[in-house]
Design a protein around this motif. Structure first.
Motif, PDB file in Angstrom:
ATOM      1  N   MET A   1      93.166 -36.877  12.668  1.00 24.85           N
ATOM      2  CA  MET A   1      93.148 -38.144  13.567  1.00 24.85           C
ATOM      3  C   MET A   1      92.876 -37.782  14.924  1.00 24.85           C
ATOM      4  N   LYS A   2      93.605 -36.912  15.481  1.00 26.24           N
ATOM      5  CA  LYS A   2      93.566 -36.788  17.082  1.00 26.24           C
ATOM      6  C   LYS A   2      92.545 -35.822  17.397  1.00 26.24           C
ATOM      7  N   ASN A   3      92.191 -34.903  16.410  1.00 24.79           N
ATOM      8  CA  ASN A   3      90.957 -34.114  16.661  1.00 24.79           C
ATOM      9  C   ASN A   3      89.679 -34.851  16.730  1.00 24.79           C
ATOM     10  N   ASN A   4      89.681 -35.750  15.732  1.00 29.37           N
ATOM     11  CA  ASN A   4      88.354 -36.849  15.852  1.00 29.37           C
ATOM     12  C   ASN A   4      88.143 -37.566  17.091  1.00 29.37           C
ATOM     13  N   GLN A   5      89.446 -38.030  17.823  1.00 26.97           N
ATOM     14  CA  GLN A   5      89.410 -38.538  18.902  1.00 26.97           C
ATOM     15  C   GLN A   5      88.826 -37.802  20.037  1.00 26.97           C
ATOM     16  N   HIS A   6      89.452 -36.492  19.940  1.00 19.72           N
ATOM     17  CA  HIS A   6      88.853 -35.390  21.134  1.00 19.72           C
ATOM     18  C   HIS A   6      87.525 -35.067  20.947  1.00 19.72           C
ATOM     19  N   THR A   7      86.990 -35.050  19.683  1.00 19.82           N
ATOM     20  CA  THR A   7      85.677 -34.773  19.581  1.00 19.82           C
ATOM     21  C   THR A   7      84.689 -35.948  20.042  1.00 19.82           C
ATOM     22  N   VAL A   8      85.051 -37.215  19.672  1.00 21.10           N
ATOM     23  CA  VAL A   8      84.435 -38.278  20.313  1.00 21.10           C
ATOM     24  C   VAL A   8      84.461 -38.468  21.782  1.00 21.10           C
ATOM     25  N   LEU A   9      85.714 -38.392  22.427  1.00 26.04           N
ATOM     26  CA  LEU A   9      85.743 -38.293  23.775  1.00 26.04           C
ATOM     27  C   LEU A   9      84.857 -36.967  24.406  1.00 26.04           C
ATOM     28  N   ARG A  10      84.910 -35.898  23.839  1.00 24.06           N
ATOM     29  CA  ARG A  10      84.059 -34.854  24.341  1.00 24.06           C
ATOM     30  C   ARG A  10      82.491 -35.160  24.136  1.00 24.06           C
ATOM     31  N   THR A  12      81.134 -38.094  24.092  1.00 27.84           N
ATOM     32  CA  THR A  12      80.979 -38.973  25.139  1.00 27.84           C
ATOM     33  C   THR A  12      80.872 -38.540  26.392  1.00 27.84           C
TER      34      THR A  12
END
Length: 108
Positions: A1-10, A12
């Protein structure tokens, strides 16, 4: 879940950087807009940057052998050293992109 958030943030963040670079390049296609963009980047008033009308200075350009644009003293701004800037040296890259560098006016 945390990796998915980092990927979306990156993604963006990369998208925002690409959009800003694209807008900067589009704003430098016209020499007049390149002068206005330089004024904004160097701390001139946004109102002055959008209201000024940069013009090609043929006599000064010919005498100095450079491609120079000037703005009226009404819209000139002071740089960090207190010198009034109203003259810009124009360079062209790839045939369409322009970069305006503030230049101190030379006395004849």
């Amino acid at each position: 879940m945390k990796n998915n958030q980092h990927t979306v943030l990156r993604k963006t963040l990369y998208s925002i950087v690409v959009i800003v670079l694209f807008l900067f390049l589009v704003s430098t296609i016209s020499p007049k807009n390149a002068v206005r963009t330089t004024m904004l980047l160097h701390g001139a008033s946004p109102v002055a940057a959008f209201q000024c009308d940069p013009v090609y200075a043929p006599k000064t350009s010919k005498s100095l052998g450079e491609n120079l644009y000037s703005i009226s003293n009404k819209y000139a701004y002071k740089n960090g050293y207190g010198t009034q800037i109203s003259l810009f040296h124009m360079k062209t890259y790839l045939g369409i992109f322009h970069f305006a560098a503030p230049t101190i006016p030379f006395l004849p």
